[in-house]
Design a protein around this motif. Structure first.
Motif, short mmCIF file in Angstrom:
data_model
loop_
_atom_site.label_atom_id
_atom_site.label_comp_id
_atom_site.label_asym_id
_atom_site.label_seq_id
_atom_site.Cartn_x
_atom_site.Cartn_y
_atom_site.Cartn_z
N VAL A 11 26.29 -27.40 69.16
CA VAL A 11 27.57 -26.90 69.40
C VAL A 11 28.66 -27.30 68.47
O VAL A 11 28.43 -28.36 67.71
CB VAL A 11 28.22 -27.62 70.74
CG1 VAL A 11 29.67 -27.35 71.05
CG2 VAL A 11 27.73 -27.26 72.00
N CYS A 12 29.37 -26.03 67.88
CA CYS A 12 30.28 -26.58 66.74
C CYS A 12 31.70 -26.40 67.47
O CYS A 12 32.00 -25.56 68.34
CB CYS A 12 30.06 -25.24 65.94
SG CYS A 12 28.64 -25.04 64.88
N MET A 13 32.78 -26.93 66.56
CA MET A 13 34.07 -26.62 67.00
C MET A 13 34.62 -26.30 65.72
O MET A 13 34.27 -27.00 64.55
CB MET A 13 34.64 -27.98 67.51
CG MET A 13 36.32 -28.01 67.71
SD MET A 13 37.04 -29.30 68.54
CE MET A 13 37.37 -30.03 66.96
N THR A 42 38.77 -26.04 59.91
CA THR A 42 37.96 -27.14 59.89
C THR A 42 36.77 -27.09 60.90
O THR A 42 36.98 -26.65 62.12
CB THR A 42 38.90 -28.51 60.27
OG1 THR A 42 39.91 -28.36 59.29
CG2 THR A 42 38.01 -29.51 60.35
N HIS A 43 35.81 -27.40 60.35
CA HIS A 43 34.65 -26.99 61.08
C HIS A 43 33.97 -28.62 61.57
O HIS A 43 33.59 -29.41 60.67
CB HIS A 43 33.30 -26.42 60.47
CG HIS A 43 32.32 -26.07 61.03
ND1 HIS A 43 32.00 -24.67 61.60
CD2 HIS A 43 30.96 -26.67 61.67
CE1 HIS A 43 30.98 -24.68 62.44
NE2 HIS A 43 30.28 -25.92 62.41
N VAL A 44 33.45 -28.87 62.91
CA VAL A 44 33.13 -29.91 63.33
C VAL A 44 31.75 -29.54 64.06
O VAL A 44 31.83 -28.97 64.77
CB VAL A 44 33.96 -30.93 64.20
CG1 VAL A 44 33.30 -32.04 64.87
CG2 VAL A 44 35.38 -30.98 63.69
N HIS A 45 30.58 -30.53 63.50
CA HIS A 45 29.46 -30.34 64.34
C HIS A 45 29.34 -31.42 65.54
O HIS A 45 29.17 -32.19 65.28
CB HIS A 45 28.05 -30.53 63.25
CG HIS A 45 28.42 -29.82 62.06
ND1 HIS A 45 28.43 -28.64 62.01
CD2 HIS A 45 28.43 -30.28 60.84
CE1 HIS A 45 28.40 -28.16 60.67
NE2 HIS A 45 28.40 -29.02 59.98
N VAL A 46 29.71 -30.53 66.74
CA VAL A 46 29.83 -31.59 67.86
C VAL A 46 28.57 -32.07 68.40
O VAL A 46 28.54 -33.54 68.44
CB VAL A 46 30.30 -30.65 68.97
CG1 VAL A 46 30.49 -31.63 70.20
CG2 VAL A 46 31.67 -30.25 68.53
NI NI Z 1 28.48 -26.75 63.20
#
Ligand code: NI
Length: 155
Positions: A99-101, A91-95
């Protein structure tokens, strides 16, 4: 019977007991000291089982990285494709704008899961992260914790 409850007493410093009771209270009305001790013992056993060769584990790896940092995304993709058999989902989250998590769920032999996690954590551009694993209770080599304990005592 193996699942009958057995009582035993535990001695600990009063200050530690006070902190333990605070932990029991945080876990809610359904939990009492005995249930929280059982939960902690099961956690410790599951963690210890992860040391047995061939132990199958489920893992969650959480990482943070800056997607502008070099070719970090390509490198992370390449590792995840190389180990597609161990990686269940990502799972990719654009913080924020930079920054990405990613939360990567893994399954497999504990030593392989740890190696894949270390490769990902060691990728240039990954700023930090951590792996949490727990045993599925299945040993891919058919070893039990008793077998493993025996091999340790023979050394
Ligand atoms: Ni991202």
């Amino acid at each position: 019977m193996a699942n009958d409850l057995v009582r035993f007493s535990v001695a600990m410093p009063e200050s530690l007991l006070m902190r333990f009771d605070a932990l029991v209270a945080k876990r809610g009305l359904a939990k009492n000291r005995s249930e929280v001790v059982r939960d902690l013992v099961r956690d410790a056993i599951a963690e210890d089982d992860c040391q047995i060769p061939g132990e199958e584990v489920m893992g969650t790896l959480t990482i943070m990285f800056n997607h502008h940092s070099g070719d970090v995304r390509e490198k992370l993709d390449a590792i995840q494709h190389d180990y597609f058999e161990q990686i269940i989902t990502t799972t990719h989250v654009h913080v924020d704008a930079h920054v990405c998590m990613e939360v990567i769920i893994l399954r497999g032999d504990a030593s392989v899961v740890k190696d894949v996690a270390n490769m990902i954590l060691g990728t240039k551009g990954v700023t930090h992260g951590n792996l949490t694993i727990t045993s599925t209770g299945v040993n891919l080599l058919g070893l039990s914790s008793a077998d493993f304990a025996e091999t340790l005592t023979r050394r």
